[in-house]
Design a protein around this motif. Structure first.
Motif, mmCIF file in Angstrom:
data_model
loop_
_atom_site.group_PDB
_atom_site.id
_atom_site.type_symbol
_atom_site.label_atom_id
_atom_site.label_comp_id
_atom_site.label_asym_id
_atom_site.label_seq_id
_atom_site.Cartn_x
_atom_site.Cartn_y
_atom_site.Cartn_z
ATOM 1 N N GLY A 123 0.808 -1.211 0.000
ATOM 2 C CA GLY A 123 0.000 0.000 0.000
ATOM 3 C C GLY A 123 0.837 1.255 0.000
ATOM 4 O O GLY A 123 2.055 1.227 0.217
ATOM 5 N N PRO A 124 0.197 2.406 -0.240
ATOM 6 C CA PRO A 124 0.920 3.681 -0.228
ATOM 7 C C PRO A 124 1.494 4.001 1.144
ATOM 8 O O PRO A 124 1.007 3.515 2.172
ATOM 9 C CB PRO A 124 -0.166 4.696 -0.606
ATOM 10 N N MET A 125 2.515 4.822 1.171
ATOM 11 C CA MET A 125 3.105 5.274 2.424
ATOM 12 C C MET A 125 2.107 6.169 3.168
ATOM 13 O O MET A 125 1.372 6.942 2.553
ATOM 14 C CB MET A 125 4.384 6.064 2.147
ATOM 15 N N THR A 126 2.102 6.047 4.464
ATOM 16 C CA THR A 126 1.288 6.949 5.275
ATOM 17 C C THR A 126 1.988 8.306 5.373
ATOM 18 O O THR A 126 3.171 8.445 5.045
ATOM 19 C CB THR A 126 1.084 6.389 6.681
ATOM 20 N N PRO B 90 9.723 6.749 -4.361
ATOM 21 C CA PRO B 90 8.296 6.604 -4.108
ATOM 22 C C PRO B 90 7.575 6.218 -5.390
ATOM 23 O O PRO B 90 8.175 6.184 -6.475
ATOM 24 C CB PRO B 90 7.892 8.006 -3.649
ATOM 25 N N THR B 91 6.287 5.956 -5.263
ATOM 26 C CA THR B 91 5.494 5.674 -6.451
ATOM 27 C C THR B 91 4.059 6.096 -6.197
ATOM 28 O O THR B 91 3.768 6.792 -5.218
ATOM 29 C CB THR B 91 5.617 4.186 -6.863
ATOM 30 N N LEU B 92 3.178 5.708 -7.104
ATOM 31 C CA LEU B 92 1.790 6.149 -7.096
ATOM 32 C C LEU B 92 1.159 6.027 -5.707
ATOM 33 O O LEU B 92 1.216 4.971 -5.078
ATOM 34 C CB LEU B 92 0.986 5.297 -8.091
ATOM 35 N N GLY B 93 0.571 7.120 -5.231
ATOM 36 C CA GLY B 93 -0.137 7.108 -3.955
ATOM 37 C C GLY B 93 0.707 7.490 -2.765
ATOM 38 O O GLY B 93 0.165 7.729 -1.681
ATOM 39 N N ASP B 94 2.023 7.538 -2.916
ATOM 40 C CA ASP B 94 2.891 7.975 -1.814
ATOM 41 C C ASP B 94 2.842 9.511 -1.780
ATOM 42 O O ASP B 94 3.558 10.185 -2.505
ATOM 43 C CB ASP B 94 4.329 7.489 -2.027
ATOM 44 N N ALA B 95 1.979 10.035 -0.921
ATOM 45 C CA ALA B 95 1.600 11.456 -0.993
ATOM 46 C C ALA B 95 2.597 12.349 -0.260
ATOM 47 O O ALA B 95 2.478 12.585 0.948
ATOM 48 C CB ALA B 95 0.197 11.637 -0.429
ATOM 49 N N ASN C 192 10.934 9.359 -8.344
ATOM 50 C CA ASN C 192 9.632 8.723 -8.500
ATOM 51 C C ASN C 192 9.675 7.561 -9.484
ATOM 52 O O ASN C 192 10.220 7.660 -10.583
ATOM 53 C CB ASN C 192 8.606 9.756 -8.981
ATOM 54 N N PHE C 193 9.057 6.444 -9.078
ATOM 55 C CA PHE C 193 8.914 5.267 -9.927
ATOM 56 C C PHE C 193 7.603 5.425 -10.694
ATOM 57 O O PHE C 193 6.532 5.081 -10.220
ATOM 58 C CB PHE C 193 8.899 4.005 -9.057
ATOM 59 N N GLY C 194 7.695 6.000 -11.888
ATOM 60 C CA GLY C 194 6.515 6.290 -12.685
ATOM 61 C C GLY C 194 6.684 7.632 -13.356
ATOM 62 O O GLY C 194 7.447 8.489 -12.898
ATOM 63 N N VAL C 195 5.958 7.814 -14.448
ATOM 64 C CA VAL C 195 6.060 9.098 -15.152
ATOM 65 C C VAL C 195 5.185 10.147 -14.484
ATOM 66 O O VAL C 195 5.536 11.317 -14.426
ATOM 67 C CB VAL C 195 5.696 8.921 -16.651
ATOM 68 N N GLY C 196 4.032 9.750 -13.947
ATOM 69 C CA GLY C 196 3.152 10.693 -13.265
ATOM 70 C C GLY C 196 3.642 10.978 -11.860
ATOM 71 O O GLY C 196 4.021 10.066 -11.122
ATOM 72 N N TYR C 197 3.626 12.249 -11.467
ATOM 73 C CA TYR C 197 4.130 12.614 -10.140
ATOM 74 C C TYR C 197 3.193 13.597 -9.443
ATOM 75 O O TYR C 197 3.624 14.411 -8.636
ATOM 76 C CB TYR C 197 5.551 13.201 -10.249
ATOM 77 N N ASN C 198 1.900 13.498 -9.727
ATOM 78 C CA ASN C 198 0.942 14.421 -9.112
ATOM 79 C C ASN C 198 0.731 14.140 -7.629
ATOM 80 O O ASN C 198 0.064 14.915 -6.940
ATOM 81 C CB ASN C 198 -0.396 14.396 -9.855
ATOM 82 N N HIS C 199 1.309 13.050 -7.122
ATOM 83 C CA HIS C 199 1.249 12.767 -5.685
ATOM 84 C C HIS C 199 2.380 13.467 -4.928
ATOM 85 O O HIS C 199 2.474 13.340 -3.704
ATOM 86 C CB HIS C 199 1.330 11.256 -5.430
ATOM 87 N N ILE C 200 3.224 14.195 -5.645
ATOM 88 C CA ILE C 200 4.334 14.932 -5.034
ATOM 89 C C ILE C 200 4.124 16.417 -5.282
ATOM 90 O O ILE C 200 3.918 16.832 -6.424
ATOM 91 C CB ILE C 200 5.686 14.490 -5.619
ATOM 92 N N ASP C 201 4.171 17.208 -4.225
ATOM 93 C CA ASP C 201 4.092 18.662 -4.375
ATOM 94 C C ASP C 201 5.488 19.149 -4.753
ATOM 95 O O ASP C 201 6.356 19.326 -3.889
ATOM 96 C CB ASP C 201 3.614 19.305 -3.075
#
Length: 315
Positions: free
Chosen positions: A30-33, A49-54, A73-82
């Motif tokens: 699961g994602p990181m808390t 990190p990856t998807l959902g690791d906010a 980030n593991f992934g091209v999308g990084y909208n979970h990172i400010d």
């Protein structure tokens, strides 16, 4: 250097990371808390990190003077990172462009074909023992060859999808994008309303983030043709999911093929009940060689940090 890998990557990537760094292999899928994200910034030199690791602004605000210098980030999308908060805290952010392009485009084609030709519905019929045999008007779907495909977001992935549709299926390509693109196939740039109102198939290939949240809303869906299908392989919140359910339930559009969801892994029950919707569990890059390539790319950014070299894939 201390490196946290938020979810276990393919074995070859884990071995390469362990050969170079003091690796923490975080337990669980699961994602990181939020607490884990704060601790990672304080205790690690780098994080994959990856998807959902906010890693939002509040996480950086809670981790004063972080030890961490890179979120690879593991992934091209990084909208979970400010990214603005990361930059202010002195933490670089990288991603894995290129490695995911073809695999994600292939999943888009899977969704196009499955939805247009009612493949999921047909498989469910066979598995349930309800198939009574072939007949001329059984399960008639949308013929993909020669249709008009609208690509919303003509980046690497959008272009790869368009190329498959044009060269593989003889489709006319229209697209909506902030800027014109030079491509190796015929493509007409239109406004978003013009593109979706022209197309038989609409494919969303936009990056996630605040700028594209609910980019596909009720008005856009209302502009689509009644037989048209909508495919999303970008980020779930690019589509107003409530508006999508309403459009499907009312017959405003013909169907949808989704690999991502606004609140994944939660999927609205209304979507699961519809036969004209293809639902996949975020399979966009789910091929071993692709995930290995993504892992090596993320790791290359960490190695560059360790060696004092420019980061290969800054966002």
């Amino acid at each position: 250097m201390k490196l946290l890998i938020s979810r276990r990557l393919p074995d070859s990537v884990m071995a390469a990371a362990a050969a170079r760094f003091d690796v923490t292999d975080r337990a669980g899928d699961g994602p990181m808390t939020q607490a884990e994200c704060i601790a990672a910034l304080a205790e690690q030199d780098a994080v994959i990190p990856t998807l959902g690791d906010a890693f939002g602004a509040e996480v950086f605000a809670s981790a004063a003077s972080p030890r961490c210098r890179l979120l690879a980030n593991f992934g091209v999308g990084y909208n979970h990172i400010d990214t603005a908060a990361a930059e202010a805290a002195g933490v670089a952010v990288t991603n894995t462009p290129g490695a995911v392009t073809d695999a994600t485009a292939d999943i888009a084609m899977t969704l196009i074909l499955m939805t247009a030709r009612r493949a999921g519905e047909g498989e469910r019929m066979v598995r349930a023992g309800r198939w009574t045999g072939w007949h001329p008007t059984q399960m008639l779907g949308l013929h993909v060859t020669g249709k008009t495909v609208a690509i919303i977001g003509m980046g690497r992935i959008g272009q790869a999808i368009a190329r498959r549709c044009h060269f593989g299926f003889g489709c006319r390509i229209v697209y909506a994008n902030r800027s014109a693109k030079t491509v190796d196939f015929p493509a007409d740039r239109l406004s978003l309303p013009e593109a979706v109102s022209t197309a038989d198939i609409v494919v969303i290939a936009l990056p996630g983030g605040a700028e594209t949240n609910h980019h596909i809303d009720a008005d856009v869906l209302a502009a689509m043709r009644p037989h048209a299908i909508l495919v999303n392989i970008s980020r779930g919140d690019v589509i107003d999911e409530t508006a999508l359910v309403a459009a499907l339930q009312s017959g405003r559009i013909g169907g949808a093929g989704l690999d991502v969801y606004e609140f994944e892994p939660a999927v609205p029950e209304a979507l699961t009940r519809m036969e004209n919707v293809t639902l996949l569990p975020h399979l966009g890059t789910a091929a071993l060689e692709v995930r290995e390539a993504m892992g090596r790319m993320a790791l290359a950014n960490v190695i560059a940090l360790a060696d004092g070299e420019p980061l290969p894939n800054p966002v």
